[in-house]
Design a protein around this motif. Structure first.
Motif: not given
Length: 215
Positions: A25, A167, A20-22, A17, A165, A60, A14
């Protein structure tokens, strides 16, 4: 060792990532009205029970923590990923965010009016989940509420299913099995929401929210 290695691998994945995750989402609640509705119900029952601090565990980049604060809760976030916490602090400088593990929370006993665990248990090895649920129970005040979100498995005879998944390795749970584990941890189910997968969803799994209360 297995649990420690899983946590380390998940945290590192995480961290890598996080940006990119932020981006993917940060606006996810805008397109999920049922999720917003259940978060609203969670905020209401916490407030009706006397309020108190609410921990968003596995927060997150902090977008849901911020949403809880807009609903009037005294919310703060905890995540195992330092990179996620850095993004959360940048996006929401008026809120508190801390690096931490759900297996050993740096929170006093009976300190919280609410705990949110929204898809934050999915990377937990099944044998470690009772430890995390016991931590949720420990930090909640009597009468406090937990809202836990996860993906549903499809077979009661196989209550925990591994799925791919992007991640880190992840798990789905049969809802009745997880509700039973909550009861064993001293958290009684109050309500649940089952959201059927939509054609645009990345994963074609049922999404489950369980609302539970500490006696």
């Amino acid at each position: 060792m297995v649990e420690h290695d899983a946590l380390t691998a998940t945290r590192e994945a995480y961290d890598a990532a996080a940006v990119t995750y932020e981006q993917l989402f940060r606006d996810s609640l805008r397109d999920t009205p049922l999720d917003r509705a259940f978060l609203g119900a969670f905020a209401e029952v916490v407030s009706a029970g006397g309020g108190g601090q609410v921990a968003d565990l596995g927060c997150g980049p902090g977008h849901v923590t911020a949403y809880l604060a807009r609903l009037g809760l005294s919310a703060f976030g905890v995540d195992a990923s330092p990179a996620m916490i850095e993004l959360a602090r940048e996006a929401c400088p008026d809120l508190r965010f801390e690096v931490g593990s759900m297996t050993a929370l740096d929170i006093a006993d009976d300190a919280l009016g609410g705990v949110l665990s929204r898809w934050s248990i999915i990377h937990t090895p099944p044998q470690q989940l009772p430890t995390i649920l016991a931590e949720f129970h420990r930090v909640l005040a009597p009468g406090g509420h937990l809202l836990i979100g996860f993906w549903a498995s499809e077979d009661a005879a196989n209550p925990t299913q591994v799925f791919d998944h992007a991640v880190a390795p992840a798990y789905r749970w049969w809802p009745d099995r997880l509700a039973a584990m909550l009861r064993e941890a001293g958290l009684a189910e109050v309500a649940r929401m089952v959201r059927e997968p939509q054609p645009t969803d990345r994963r074609q799994f049922k999404g489950i929210h369980l609302l539970a209360r500490k006696a």
